[in-house]
Design a protein around this motif. Sequence first.
Motif, PDB file in Angstrom:
ATOM      1  N   ILE A 119       0.832  -1.200   0.000  1.00 33.53           N
ATOM      2  CA  ILE A 119       0.000   0.000   0.000  1.00 33.53           C
ATOM      3  C   ILE A 119       0.870   1.254   0.000  1.00 33.53           C
ATOM      4  O   ILE A 119       0.521   2.272  -0.598  1.00 33.53           O
ATOM      5  CB  ILE A 119      -0.986  -0.003   1.195  1.00 33.53           C
ATOM      6  N   GLU A 120       2.035   1.186   0.655  1.00 37.08           N
ATOM      7  CA  GLU A 120       2.951   2.333   0.672  1.00 37.08           C
ATOM      8  C   GLU A 120       3.502   2.612  -0.724  1.00 37.08           C
ATOM      9  O   GLU A 120       3.605   3.771  -1.143  1.00 37.08           O
ATOM     10  CB  GLU A 120       4.100   2.077   1.654  1.00 37.08           C
ATOM     11  N   GLU A 121       3.839   1.558  -1.451  1.00 34.65           N
ATOM     12  CA  GLU A 121       4.341   1.725  -2.812  1.00 34.65           C
ATOM     13  C   GLU A 121       3.232   2.215  -3.745  1.00 34.65           C
ATOM     14  O   GLU A 121       3.477   3.024  -4.639  1.00 34.65           O
ATOM     15  CB  GLU A 121       4.921   0.407  -3.317  1.00 34.65           C
ATOM     16  N   PHE A 122       2.028   1.722  -3.530  1.00 30.41           N
ATOM     17  CA  PHE A 122       0.887   2.187  -4.319  1.00 30.41           C
ATOM     18  C   PHE A 122       0.679   3.689  -4.117  1.00 30.41           C
ATOM     19  O   PHE A 122       0.368   4.423  -5.060  1.00 30.41           O
ATOM     20  CB  PHE A 122      -0.366   1.410  -3.896  1.00 30.41           C
ATOM     21  N   ASP A 123       0.863   4.158  -2.876  1.00 31.67           N
ATOM     22  CA  ASP A 123       0.658   5.569  -2.547  1.00 31.67           C
ATOM     23  C   ASP A 123       1.676   6.490  -3.222  1.00 31.67           C
ATOM     24  O   ASP A 123       1.400   7.674  -3.436  1.00 31.67           O
ATOM     25  CB  ASP A 123       0.744   5.777  -1.030  1.00 31.67           C
TER      26      ASP A 123
ATOM     27  N   THR B 188      -6.701 -21.897   1.798  1.00 33.97           N
ATOM     28  CA  THR B 188      -5.958 -20.968   0.960  1.00 33.97           C
ATOM     29  C   THR B 188      -6.687 -19.635   0.880  1.00 33.97           C
ATOM     30  O   THR B 188      -7.846 -19.582   0.475  1.00 33.97           O
ATOM     31  CB  THR B 188      -5.766 -21.540  -0.454  1.00 33.97           C
ATOM     32  N   LEU B 189      -5.995 -18.581   1.284  1.00 31.19           N
ATOM     33  CA  LEU B 189      -6.506 -17.234   1.099  1.00 31.19           C
ATOM     34  C   LEU B 189      -6.098 -16.744  -0.288  1.00 31.19           C
ATOM     35  O   LEU B 189      -4.971 -16.986  -0.721  1.00 31.19           O
ATOM     36  CB  LEU B 189      -5.932 -16.280   2.154  1.00 31.19           C
ATOM     37  N   GLY B 190      -7.013 -16.072  -0.965  1.00 39.37           N
ATOM     38  CA  GLY B 190      -6.686 -15.483  -2.260  1.00 39.37           C
ATOM     39  C   GLY B 190      -6.506 -13.984  -2.105  1.00 39.37           C
ATOM     40  O   GLY B 190      -7.480 -13.266  -1.894  1.00 39.37           O
ATOM     41  N   ILE B 191      -5.274 -13.508  -2.176  1.00 42.83           N
ATOM     42  CA  ILE B 191      -4.984 -12.098  -1.911  1.00 42.83           C
ATOM     43  C   ILE B 191      -4.877 -11.331  -3.228  1.00 42.83           C
ATOM     44  O   ILE B 191      -3.956 -11.549  -4.017  1.00 42.83           O
ATOM     45  CB  ILE B 191      -3.655 -11.942  -1.122  1.00 42.83           C
ATOM     46  N   PRO B 192      -5.801 -10.400  -3.496  1.00 43.79           N
ATOM     47  CA  PRO B 192      -5.703  -9.590  -4.718  1.00 43.79           C
ATOM     48  C   PRO B 192      -4.611  -8.521  -4.573  1.00 43.79           C
ATOM     49  O   PRO B 192      -4.181  -8.204  -3.465  1.00 43.79           O
ATOM     50  CB  PRO B 192      -7.090  -8.930  -4.828  1.00 43.79           C
ATOM     51  N   THR B 193      -4.215  -7.949  -5.689  1.00 44.29           N
ATOM     52  CA  THR B 193      -3.291  -6.810  -5.640  1.00 44.29           C
ATOM     53  C   THR B 193      -4.009  -5.600  -5.041  1.00 44.29           C
ATOM     54  O   THR B 193      -5.238  -5.584  -4.922  1.00 44.29           O
ATOM     55  CB  THR B 193      -2.799  -6.455  -7.052  1.00 44.29           C
ATOM     56  N   ILE B 194      -3.242  -4.574  -4.675  1.00 47.04           N
ATOM     57  CA  ILE B 194      -3.838  -3.348  -4.130  1.00 47.04           C
ATOM     58  C   ILE B 194      -4.802  -2.734  -5.141  1.00 47.04           C
ATOM     59  O   ILE B 194      -5.929  -2.364  -4.815  1.00 47.04           O
ATOM     60  CB  ILE B 194      -2.759  -2.323  -3.741  1.00 47.04           C
ATOM     61  N   SER B 195      -4.362  -2.637  -6.393  1.00 48.32           N
ATOM     62  CA  SER B 195      -5.217  -2.068  -7.442  1.00 48.32           C
ATOM     63  C   SER B 195      -6.511  -2.855  -7.595  1.00 48.32           C
ATOM     64  O   SER B 195      -7.597  -2.282  -7.738  1.00 48.32           O
ATOM     65  CB  SER B 195      -4.478  -2.037  -8.786  1.00 48.32           C
ATOM     66  N   ASP B 196      -6.394  -4.168  -7.559  1.00 47.94           N
ATOM     67  CA  ASP B 196      -7.578  -5.004  -7.725  1.00 47.94           C
ATOM     68  C   ASP B 196      -8.518  -4.875  -6.521  1.00 47.94           C
ATOM     69  O   ASP B 196      -9.744  -4.934  -6.665  1.00 47.94           O
ATOM     70  CB  ASP B 196      -7.164  -6.462  -7.922  1.00 47.94           C
ATOM     71  N   ARG B 197      -7.937  -4.690  -5.327  1.00 47.98           N
ATOM     72  CA  ARG B 197      -8.776  -4.485  -4.145  1.00 47.98           C
ATOM     73  C   ARG B 197      -9.567  -3.183  -4.269  1.00 47.98           C
ATOM     74  O   ARG B 197     -10.727  -3.114  -3.866  1.00 47.98           O
ATOM     75  CB  ARG B 197      -7.931  -4.482  -2.869  1.00 47.98           C
ATOM     76  N   VAL B 198      -8.935  -2.157  -4.815  1.00 48.09           N
ATOM     77  CA  VAL B 198      -9.644  -0.889  -5.029  1.00 48.09           C
ATOM     78  C   VAL B 198     -10.786  -1.094  -6.024  1.00 48.09           C
ATOM     79  O   VAL B 198     -11.916  -0.627  -5.805  1.00 48.09           O
ATOM     80  CB  VAL B 198      -8.681   0.213  -5.510  1.00 48.09           C
ATOM     81  N   ALA B 199     -10.507  -1.777  -7.119  1.00 54.58           N
ATOM     82  CA  ALA B 199     -11.539  -2.021  -8.129  1.00 54.58           C
ATOM     83  C   ALA B 199     -12.693  -2.842  -7.538  1.00 54.58           C
ATOM     84  O   ALA B 199     -13.877  -2.544  -7.783  1.00 54.58           O
ATOM     85  CB  ALA B 199     -10.931  -2.747  -9.328  1.00 54.58           C
ATOM     86  N   GLN B 200     -12.357  -3.854  -6.753  1.00 56.75           N
ATOM     87  CA  GLN B 200     -13.404  -4.658  -6.117  1.00 56.75           C
ATOM     88  C   GLN B 200     -14.225  -3.818  -5.142  1.00 56.75           C
ATOM     89  O   GLN B 200     -15.445  -3.994  -5.034  1.00 56.75           O
ATOM     90  CB  GLN B 200     -12.782  -5.849  -5.385  1.00 56.75           C
TER      91      GLN B 200
END
Length: 413
Positions: free
Chosen positions: A33-37, A75-87
């Motif tokens: 999230i820091e890199e996304f920012d 198994t947890l399915g972890i989306p990318t930061i961008s994909d979490r925003v879109a979701q």
Amino acid sequence: MAKSYKISKKIVYEAYKKVKANQGAAGVDEETIEEFDEKLRRNLYKIWNRLSSGSYYPPPVKGVPIPKKSGGIRTLGIPTISDRVAQMVVKMTLEPVLEPIFHRDSYGYRPNRSAIGAVGLVRKRSWKYDWVVEFDIKGLFDNISHELLMKAVIKHSPNDWTTLYIERWLKAPIKDSDGIVRQRHSGTPQGGVISPLLANLFMHYAFDRWITDTMRSVRFVRYADDAVVHCKSKSQAELVLTNIAKRFSEVGLELHPTKTKIVYCKDENRIEDYENVQFTFLGYTFRPRKSRDKYGRIYLNFLPAVSRDAVKAMRQTIRNWHIQLKSDRELVEIGNMFNSTLRGWNNYYSRFYESAMYAVWKHLNMYLARWMRRKYKQLSGHKRKATYELGKIARQNQKILFHWSLGYLPSIG
């Protein structure tokens, strides 16, 4: 240039703020999230542009194996930061549409509803109904039928683009820890932002609405894949269990064999003999317990209290803190480290039958006494004296440790 879909930049930004508040691990691109920012405006514009034009395709989700409390791995399915925003954009659009149709007794992952609220309702109904069917769905998030779920999505989706992107998320592959990308043909990744809402939509038709329409005299409380059904008689409970198993088979789900049973809510006035007189729901074990009426008389009541497994997990967490090794710290610092966790435990597990939490607080005091023996040489090897001195400090400064403020003090006797 005109966009295919009308999606505001504001909702993308609001979605980002919710994702950031939730934190969470990086996805397959390893972006935090820091890199996304660092390139926030560019990243949010890219998400908005692709969502609005219909060209947004989700990357694979990152598969992370997590040990289950009951053993085994999920198994947890972890989306990318961008994909979490879109979701989150889609969730914020769809949730207000679905909330009014969801059943009042569905509690999991819904706004203004909580696990403790579900426990409280089960407590109340267990006094009115003699029998309970307790059940757990085996691998709900992994086994949801895409075909059936999409029928429900199409029925309720307020626009074309929410339907489009939900279908793409359901088909998004998962990248395992070994680096292998696997296609998915059922389920919605546990760990995705949109997944809990989709699971509730699926269960609304698979169970909530079905049992309300077909078995009107029973009552249920459901939290995601964990539920209880209150019944008036043993024969009704047996029929309910048979029908639920049949219903779930029809929609591609399966009852967990070791977490599904019929329970008799035995108390002072319920005198039948039955092998199962307890069940555990959301960290609370319901069983016959001694209670006191307003006149001080002791009687047998059917009540919830923190479960043994929950107590065991909290005690293990305390051990993992290694308080006894923090002899370079002061008590105030130790309190600052752990009080928020202790407060959270108390807020949840002390709501009903508070005294059952004594084992946890006693365990914590034992580790604090060990800390005393390591910190002060004159107390080394003197268990009782260390506990006595800790008790004196606790009585003079009860606010240092949260559980002390509740009255759970080390003994000085």
